[in-house]
Design a protein around this motif. Structure first.
Motif, PDB file in Angstrom:
ATOM      1  N   MET A 201     -31.351 -37.444 -27.681  1.00 14.90           N
ATOM      2  CA  MET A 201     -30.516 -38.489 -27.724  1.00 14.90           C
ATOM      3  C   MET A 201     -29.253 -37.940 -27.539  1.00 14.90           C
ATOM      4  SD  MET A 201     -32.833 -39.820 -30.531  1.00 14.90           S
ATOM      5  CE  MET A 201     -33.312 -40.297 -29.138  1.00 14.90           C
ATOM      6  N   GLY A 202     -28.973 -36.740 -27.018  1.00 14.06           N
ATOM      7  CA  GLY A 202     -27.863 -36.626 -26.384  1.00 14.06           C
ATOM      8  C   GLY A 202     -27.532 -37.398 -25.443  1.00 14.06           C
ATOM      9  N   LEU A 203     -28.962 -37.963 -24.269  1.00 17.05           N
ATOM     10  CA  LEU A 203     -28.408 -38.911 -23.732  1.00 17.05           C
ATOM     11  C   LEU A 203     -27.905 -40.102 -24.176  1.00 17.05           C
ATOM     12  CD1 LEU A 203     -31.301 -38.389 -21.009  1.00 17.05           C
ATOM     13  CD2 LEU A 203     -29.318 -37.131 -20.865  1.00 17.05           C
ATOM     14  N   LEU A 204     -28.356 -40.690 -25.208  1.00 14.14           N
ATOM     15  CA  LEU A 204     -28.253 -41.420 -25.751  1.00 14.14           C
ATOM     16  C   LEU A 204     -26.677 -41.387 -26.662  1.00 14.14           C
ATOM     17  CD1 LEU A 204     -31.475 -42.938 -27.457  1.00 14.14           C
ATOM     18  CD2 LEU A 204     -30.138 -44.054 -25.022  1.00 14.14           C
ATOM     19  N   GLY A 205     -25.848 -40.188 -27.095  1.00 12.85           N
ATOM     20  CA  GLY A 205     -24.789 -40.477 -27.299  1.00 12.85           C
ATOM     21  C   GLY A 205     -24.840 -40.243 -28.744  1.00 12.85           C
ATOM     22  N   VAL A 206     -26.153 -39.764 -29.110  1.00  8.70           N
ATOM     23  CA  VAL A 206     -26.518 -39.724 -30.270  1.00  8.70           C
ATOM     24  C   VAL A 206     -26.739 -37.734 -30.683  1.00  8.70           C
ATOM     25  CG1 VAL A 206     -28.108 -39.973 -32.290  1.00  8.70           C
ATOM     26  CG2 VAL A 206     -27.663 -41.773 -30.746  1.00  8.70           C
ATOM     27  N   GLU A 207     -25.819 -37.725 -32.150  1.00 13.93           N
ATOM     28  CA  GLU A 207     -26.397 -36.162 -32.322  1.00 13.93           C
ATOM     29  C   GLU A 207     -27.187 -35.918 -33.376  1.00 13.93           C
ATOM     30  OE1 GLU A 207     -24.176 -32.359 -34.082  1.00 13.93           O
ATOM     31  OE2 GLU A 207     -23.167 -34.383 -34.134  1.00 13.93           O
ATOM     32  N   ALA A 208     -28.665 -34.916 -32.472  1.00 15.29           N
ATOM     33  CA  ALA A 208     -29.746 -34.787 -33.859  1.00 15.29           C
ATOM     34  C   ALA A 208     -29.461 -33.350 -34.591  1.00 15.29           C
ATOM     35  CB  ALA A 208     -30.233 -34.245 -32.421  1.00 15.29           C
ATOM     36  N   ILE A 209     -30.175 -33.611 -35.544  1.00 10.10           N
ATOM     37  CA  ILE A 209     -30.140 -32.233 -36.194  1.00 10.10           C
ATOM     38  C   ILE A 209     -31.432 -32.194 -35.949  1.00 10.10           C
ATOM     39  CG2 ILE A 209     -29.213 -31.730 -38.382  1.00 10.10           C
ATOM     40  CD1 ILE A 209     -26.712 -33.837 -38.373  1.00 10.10           C
ATOM     41  N   ILE A 210     -31.372 -30.985 -36.336  1.00  5.57           N
ATOM     42  CA  ILE A 210     -33.212 -30.893 -36.464  1.00  5.57           C
ATOM     43  C   ILE A 210     -33.532 -29.591 -37.704  1.00  5.57           C
ATOM     44  CG2 ILE A 210     -35.040 -29.316 -35.208  1.00  5.57           C
ATOM     45  CD1 ILE A 210     -34.571 -29.968 -33.019  1.00  5.57           C
ATOM     46  N   THR A 211     -34.367 -30.360 -38.966  1.00  3.83           N
ATOM     47  CA  THR A 211     -34.494 -28.651 -40.182  1.00  3.83           C
ATOM     48  C   THR A 211     -35.688 -29.495 -40.445  1.00  3.83           C
ATOM     49  OG1 THR A 211     -34.362 -31.833 -41.262  1.00  3.83           O
ATOM     50  CG2 THR A 211     -32.601 -30.329 -40.944  1.00  3.83           C
ATOM     51  N   GLY A 212     -36.394 -28.402 -41.040  1.00  5.34           N
ATOM     52  CA  GLY A 212     -37.397 -28.084 -41.368  1.00  5.34           C
ATOM     53  C   GLY A 212     -38.457 -27.117 -39.883  1.00  5.34           C
ATOM     54  N   ILE A 213     -37.503 -26.535 -39.703  1.00  4.17           N
ATOM     55  CA  ILE A 213     -38.263 -25.859 -38.163  1.00  4.17           C
ATOM     56  C   ILE A 213     -39.186 -24.306 -38.826  1.00  4.17           C
ATOM     57  CG2 ILE A 213     -38.294 -24.622 -35.954  1.00  4.17           C
ATOM     58  CD1 ILE A 213     -36.415 -26.582 -35.149  1.00  4.17           C
ATOM     59  N   ARG A 214     -40.938 -24.840 -39.453  1.00  3.87           N
ATOM     60  CA  ARG A 214     -41.233 -23.458 -39.843  1.00  3.87           C
ATOM     61  C   ARG A 214     -41.529 -22.433 -38.899  1.00  3.87           C
ATOM     62  NH1 ARG A 214     -46.623 -26.776 -42.110  1.00  3.87           N
ATOM     63  NH2 ARG A 214     -45.125 -27.931 -43.593  1.00  3.87           N
ATOM     64  N   PRO A 215     -41.469 -20.970 -39.036  1.00  9.31           N
ATOM     65  CA  PRO A 215     -41.705 -19.958 -38.006  1.00  9.31           C
ATOM     66  C   PRO A 215     -42.590 -20.194 -37.272  1.00  9.31           C
ATOM     67  CG  PRO A 215     -41.182 -19.188 -40.478  1.00  9.31           C
ATOM     68  CD  PRO A 215     -41.428 -21.160 -40.609  1.00  9.31           C
ATOM     69  N   LYS A 216     -43.126 -20.562 -37.661  1.00 11.38           N
ATOM     70  CA  LYS A 216     -44.622 -20.779 -36.205  1.00 11.38           C
ATOM     71  C   LYS A 216     -44.170 -22.278 -35.397  1.00 11.38           C
ATOM     72  CE  LYS A 216     -49.660 -21.067 -35.449  1.00 11.38           C
ATOM     73  NZ  LYS A 216     -50.948 -21.986 -36.021  1.00 11.38           N
ATOM     74  N   LEU A 217     -43.452 -22.892 -35.972  1.00 12.53           N
ATOM     75  CA  LEU A 217     -43.498 -23.668 -34.863  1.00 12.53           C
ATOM     76  C   LEU A 217     -42.155 -23.182 -33.779  1.00 12.53           C
ATOM     77  CD1 LEU A 217     -42.357 -27.022 -33.786  1.00 12.53           C
ATOM     78  CD2 LEU A 217     -41.562 -27.333 -35.371  1.00 12.53           C
ATOM     79  N   ALA A 218     -41.332 -22.457 -35.055  1.00 10.86           N
ATOM     80  CA  ALA A 218     -39.997 -22.091 -33.879  1.00 10.86           C
ATOM     81  C   ALA A 218     -40.330 -20.398 -32.436  1.00 10.86           C
ATOM     82  CB  ALA A 218     -38.641 -21.317 -34.829  1.00 10.86           C
TER      83      ALA A 218
END
Length: 250
Positions: A201-218
């Motif tokens: 997304m950054g390469l495309l000039g888009v700001e990505a906002i990540i939500t809902g990351i659970r502790p295990k995924l983190a």
């Protein structure tokens, strides 16, 4: 016996599939269809190492498969492999092998069938399914949400990376909220693919906002060494929308 052998040779010579007979990993015979398919002459192929057409990482397994066919005197299961023609062109094939007598010599007959078109159709079908199964939901001009739901395997994760750029460019998205809260099945490979989305997304000039990351995924992300320091992270889609000034969801 000689007459039967001649009939057998005629049958495989006129087969439309690639048929290679080999022993000690050396090509003893290849039919004309096979020579045409591999883009070489029979003279160039006979005596060559049959393993040469395979990818390096596949050669040990193929060699073991051939040895098993010979020692146990039984046919190998049908498998799919990528091979290389003599001009270096890769092609996907189905491969089947079984033991034969070539004259008075024990050998292996390998039959190759080109499945490149079928595999590409399958990949295209998967891309279409993944595009539908992971819809980008527009919220306002320039703001969309990508809800990731259900079980994500490596194929689906890879396809997401392939289809997202074209969708984002078509819709002129500036902010993409990627919500992980609906994912209930993932492994390290999948996690790595999914977390690379923000970099794309950054390469495309888009700001990505990540939500809902659970502790295990983190935790998995940390173990993989995935650097998310440059990506905005929030607890929920609602929080991300409020940050972008959309307002509270009623």
């Amino acid at each position: 016996m000689l007459e039967n052998e001649q009939i057998y040779r005629q049958i495989i010579e006129y087969s439309v599939e690639t048929i290679i007979i080999h022993a000690d990993n050396k090509v003893l015979y290849i039919n004309q269809s096979g020579a045409n398919f591999l883009r070489a002459t029979k003279k160039e192929l006979i005596g060559a190492c049959v393993l040469d057409i395979f990818e390096e990482n596949a050669k040990p397994a193929i060699k073991e498969r051939i040895q098993t066919t010979m020692t146990e005197n039984k046919s190998g299961e049908l498998i799919e492999q990528t091979i290389f023609r003599m001009d270096g062109t890769p092609v996907e094939v189905e491969l089947y092998c079984h033991p034969v007598l070539f004259g008075d010599k024990r050998a292996v007959q390998s039959t190759l069938r080109d499945i490149t078109t079928r595999k590409e159709e399958e990949r295209q079908h998967k891309r279409e399914i993944n595009e539908v199964s992971a819809p980008i939901v527009p919220v306002l001009d320039g703001i969309s949400v990508l809800p990731l739901v259900g079980s994500i395997d490596s194929d689906r994760a890879k396809q997401l990376l392939e289809v997202l750029p074209s969708i984002i460019q078509k819709r002129h998205i500036t902010y993409l909220i990627i919500d992980f809260s609906g994912i209930y099945n993932f492994d390290e490979l999948v996690t790595d693919y999914l977390l690379k989305i923000s970099a794309v997304m950054g390469l495309l000039g888009v700001e990505a906002i990540i939500t809902g990351i659970r502790p295990k995924l983190a935790q998995t992300a940390v173990e993989l060494g995935v650097n998310l320091s440059g990506t905005r992270k929030m607890a929920s889609v609602q929080q991300a929308l409020e940050y972008l000034g959309v307002g509270k969801i009623k």
